[in-house]
Design a protein around this motif. Sequence first.
Motif, PDB file in Angstrom:
ATOM      1  N   LEU A   1       0.773  -1.178   0.106  1.00 60.23           N
ATOM      2  CA  LEU A   1      -0.050   0.022   0.058  1.00 60.23           C
ATOM      3  C   LEU A   1       0.872   1.254   0.017  1.00 60.23           C
ATOM      4  CD1 LEU A   1      -2.609  -1.522   2.768  1.00 60.23           C
ATOM      5  CD2 LEU A   1      -3.150  -0.611   0.381  1.00 60.23           C
ATOM      6  N   ALA A   2       0.928   2.012  -1.136  1.00 60.19           N
ATOM      7  CA  ALA A   2       2.042   3.078  -1.397  1.00 60.19           C
ATOM      8  C   ALA A   2       1.332   4.342  -1.901  1.00 60.19           C
ATOM      9  CB  ALA A   2       2.817   2.501  -2.160  1.00 60.19           C
TER      10      ALA A   2
ATOM     11  N   LEU B   1       0.708  -0.610  -4.991  1.00 59.09           N
ATOM     12  CA  LEU B   1      -0.498   0.238  -5.079  1.00 59.09           C
ATOM     13  C   LEU B   1      -0.443   1.616  -4.863  1.00 59.09           C
ATOM     14  CD1 LEU B   1      -2.723  -2.389  -3.119  1.00 59.09           C
ATOM     15  CD2 LEU B   1      -2.041  -2.533  -5.705  1.00 59.09           C
ATOM     16  N   THR B   2      -0.401   2.211  -5.962  1.00 64.55           N
ATOM     17  CA  THR B   2       0.219   3.789  -5.883  1.00 64.55           C
ATOM     18  C   THR B   2      -1.114   4.823  -5.693  1.00 64.55           C
ATOM     19  OG1 THR B   2       0.325   4.260  -8.422  1.00 64.55           O
ATOM     20  CG2 THR B   2       2.113   3.429  -6.970  1.00 64.55           C
TER      21      THR B   2
ATOM     22  N   THR C   1       5.150  -4.940 -10.485  1.00 62.54           N
ATOM     23  CA  THR C   1       3.631  -4.370 -11.125  1.00 62.54           C
ATOM     24  C   THR C   1       3.053  -3.189 -10.329  1.00 62.54           C
ATOM     25  OG1 THR C   1       3.011  -6.393 -11.567  1.00 62.54           O
ATOM     26  CG2 THR C   1       1.366  -4.612 -11.830  1.00 62.54           C
ATOM     27  N   MET C   2       3.038  -1.856 -10.928  1.00 61.28           N
ATOM     28  CA  MET C   2       2.744  -0.667 -10.303  1.00 61.28           C
ATOM     29  C   MET C   2       1.225  -0.027 -10.808  1.00 61.28           C
ATOM     30  SD  MET C   2       6.471   1.301 -10.546  1.00 61.28           S
ATOM     31  CE  MET C   2       6.865   0.325 -11.897  1.00 61.28           C
ATOM     32  N   LEU C   3       0.150  -0.132  -9.921  1.00 58.78           N
ATOM     33  CA  LEU C   3      -1.040   0.242 -10.310  1.00 58.78           C
ATOM     34  C   LEU C   3      -1.399   1.624  -9.732  1.00 58.78           C
ATOM     35  CD1 LEU C   3      -2.811  -3.490  -9.497  1.00 58.78           C
ATOM     36  CD2 LEU C   3      -1.793  -2.472 -11.506  1.00 58.78           C
ATOM     37  N   TYR C   4      -2.007   2.369 -10.356  1.00 62.34           N
ATOM     38  CA  TYR C   4      -2.405   3.817 -10.064  1.00 62.34           C
ATOM     39  C   TYR C   4      -3.714   3.610  -9.483  1.00 62.34           C
ATOM     40  CZ  TYR C   4      -3.972   8.414  -9.540  1.00 62.34           C
ATOM     41  OH  TYR C   4      -4.533   9.461  -9.014  1.00 62.34           O
TER      42      TYR C   4
ATOM     43  N   GLY D   1     -10.198  -0.266  -1.117  1.00 60.30           N
ATOM     44  CA  GLY D   1     -10.454   0.481  -2.684  1.00 60.30           C
ATOM     45  C   GLY D   1      -9.157  -0.295  -3.274  1.00 60.30           C
ATOM     46  N   ARG D   2      -8.008   0.271  -2.731  1.00 63.23           N
ATOM     47  CA  ARG D   2      -6.591  -0.118  -3.505  1.00 63.23           C
ATOM     48  C   ARG D   2      -6.472  -1.482  -3.516  1.00 63.23           C
ATOM     49  NH1 ARG D   2      -4.376   4.968  -3.789  1.00 63.23           N
ATOM     50  NH2 ARG D   2      -4.636   6.256  -1.872  1.00 63.23           N
ATOM     51  N   ILE D   3      -6.597  -2.150  -2.487  1.00 65.75           N
ATOM     52  CA  ILE D   3      -6.528  -3.965  -2.591  1.00 65.75           C
ATOM     53  C   ILE D   3      -7.536  -4.429  -3.644  1.00 65.75           C
ATOM     54  CG2 ILE D   3      -6.763  -5.882  -1.352  1.00 65.75           C
ATOM     55  CD1 ILE D   3      -6.207  -4.370   1.152  1.00 65.75           C
TER      56      ILE D   3
END
Length: 264
Positions: free
Chosen positions: A6-7, A52-53, A96-99, A108-110
């Motif tokens: 979580l980032a 999770l950006t 893997t970087m997800l906006y 929600g990020r998860i």
Amino acid sequence: MKVLLLAGGMGTRLGEETKLIPKPMVEIGGYPILWHIMKIYSHYGYNDFVILTGYKGHVIKDYFLNYCSRYSDMTIDMANNDVQIHKMRSEPWTVTMLYTGADTMTAGRIQKAKKYIGNEPFMLTYGDGVSDVNIEKLVDSHAKSGKLVTLTAAQTEGRFGALEIQPDGTISQFQEKPSDVWINGGFFVCENKALDYIPVDSYDIMWERAPLQSIAKDGQLHAYKHAGFWHPMDMLKDKEDLNKLWMSGKAPWMVWDELGSRGY
């Protein structure tokens, strides 16, 4: 097993540090705290990361896109537009970087990472805390528990006094800074079915509230008690304390081999 990080947070309590970069990119000893966390997992053989950006997520993308050149020795022949790499630094990581949105809450990020997780169990932690937790023992404890989710319960000295208050308002116990407080230290191990507790439209839902509370109510939340080192980076003092430990050469969370861990 994939590791979700979580980032996406802003880190407002770090003041000037996070005006230009997201909280997980604040540096400890010249490396983002996110890097330190990934090194911990990598030491135990977990190298498949999903970051999770959110807030200033492009900074994290730029960091990993330029990771090799950032830490490698090179010669640049500007006349001939040629670059020679002399000593390349690499990690065995897939990143893997997800906006996931600037204001999206943790659940929600998860949820946005669901299609990248597939049907497998996964690990999850916050991008702002380091620990010497033994990931191998954590995963083993989770497997033996048979629960949907295991969280690492960290033992830390309370920052505030604790009061025990009776129904009539009488304080029956006062502790200035209790030292036996167990808190959620992150470093989760989750079965895939734990995702069913997160609603599809979960933009404003915290993982630590309704989802985890429901999992606990169903008797599916297990605690792995870690009495060793754990430290968040919530405030500037935390950053200063972690930097002092790193520079002293006695950082407890540096469980990986020291060779190559400094001065790359």
